[in-house]
Design an enzyme around this catalytic site. Structure first.
Site, PDB file in Angstrom:
ATOM      1  N   ASP A  49      -1.199  -0.547  -1.116  1.00  0.00           N
ATOM      2  CA  ASP A  49      -2.355   0.132  -0.517  1.00  0.00           C
ATOM      3  C   ASP A  49      -1.967   1.585  -0.287  1.00  0.00           C
ATOM      4  O   ASP A  49      -0.800   1.957  -0.417  1.00  0.00           O
ATOM      5  CB  ASP A  49      -2.848  -0.573   0.756  1.00  0.00           C
ATOM      6  CG  ASP A  49      -1.899  -0.473   1.932  1.00  0.00           C
ATOM      7  OD1 ASP A  49      -0.677  -0.310   1.715  1.00  0.00           O
ATOM      8  OD2 ASP A  49      -2.361  -0.575   3.080  1.00  0.00           O
ATOM      9  N   TYR A  91      -0.944   5.326   1.140  1.00  0.00           N
ATOM     10  CA  TYR A  91      -0.158   5.854   2.253  1.00  0.00           C
ATOM     11  C   TYR A  91      -1.090   6.055   3.448  1.00  0.00           C
ATOM     12  O   TYR A  91      -2.236   6.446   3.278  1.00  0.00           O
ATOM     13  CB  TYR A  91       0.484   7.185   1.880  1.00  0.00           C
ATOM     14  CG  TYR A  91       1.499   7.116   0.758  1.00  0.00           C
ATOM     15  CD1 TYR A  91       2.617   6.303   0.855  1.00  0.00           C
ATOM     16  CD2 TYR A  91       1.350   7.896  -0.389  1.00  0.00           C
ATOM     17  CE1 TYR A  91       3.561   6.255  -0.169  1.00  0.00           C
ATOM     18  CE2 TYR A  91       2.287   7.862  -1.417  1.00  0.00           C
ATOM     19  CZ  TYR A  91       3.393   7.031  -1.293  1.00  0.00           C
ATOM     20  OH  TYR A  91       4.316   6.992  -2.298  1.00  0.00           O
TER      21      TYR A  91
END
Length: 223
Positions: free
Chosen positions: A64, A66
């Site tokens: 996913d 940062y």
């Protein structure tokens, strides 16, 4: 109406028509209005916008985005110019140098050049709450990105899929290994890089495969 371009809209029309995606859109509308969400809503589909479907030669699957300010830009593992390199990206660059001898920058982590060479930098989940990793896991993105992976597998040949870490490796079943090259190893995170990411040889192996297929190789050092 969502418009991505690059041949993706027609290919993914059935994915975006699903009820699960409509539910996800409603969730995201609330999230973006009430919380700080990364990346910017205008950059959610950057990976697809920068790498047209017909140009995809390599897929690097992340988990996913940062979750700290200024980092996420819609490309897995990539950060905008001027942002300090995250530890996983530093390790990716170390491995490239070890494999190829090419020096990689210590202060530039924007991988847009890879995307423009045909490397689809796709996260399994495309949005995240600020400072809260995996906060949008299980909200519907996985169905969309699994669909993207399967569409690439079904409609193209000779693509290299780089699956690093358990989350990415769980997607291997979506890929036809008779048509594509699937390379798996540990995640480049400092917590796991020494368990098989360092020394994986994936960047050289990718280019050897592309060369054998008569395709332009990736210049990993070009940023």
């Amino acid at each position: 109406m969502l418009e991505i371009g690059g041949g993706w809209d027609n290919l993914l029309a059935d994915e975006f028509a699903k009820e699960s995606y409509q539910t996800l859109r409603k969730f995201l509308k609330t999230e973006y209005s009430e919380r700080t969400i990364y990346p910017s809503m205008y950059n959610i589909f950057n990976a697809l916008k920068l790498t047209p479907f017909e140009d995809v030669k390599v897929v690097i699957l992340g988990q996913d985005p940062y979750h700290n300010e200024g980092q996420a830009m819609g490309l897995s593992f990539s950060v905008p110019q001027g942002i300090e390199l995250p530890p996983s990206l530093k390790n990716i660059f170390k491995e490239i140098t070890a494999e190829t001898g090419d020096k990689m920058p210590l202060d530039f982590g924007d991988l847009t050049s890879w995307a423009k060479q045909g490397v689809l930098l796709l996260n399994a989940v495309l949005t995240v709450r600020a400072h809260n990793a995996n906060s949008h896991k299980g909200k519907g993105w996985e169905q969309v990105t699994d669909g993207i992976i399967k569409k690439i597998s079904d409609n193209k040949e000779g693509v290299v899929f780089l699956l690093w870490g358990g989350n990415a490796r769980s997607k291997a079943s979506l890929i036809d290994k008779k048509k594509h090259l699937v390379l798996e190893c540990a995640h480049p995170s400092p917590l796991s890089a020494y368990n098989g990411f360092f020394g994986c040889g994936h960047f050289v192996k990718t280019n050897e495969y592309l060369k054998n297929k008569g395709k332009q190789q990736i210049d990993w050092s070009k940023l």
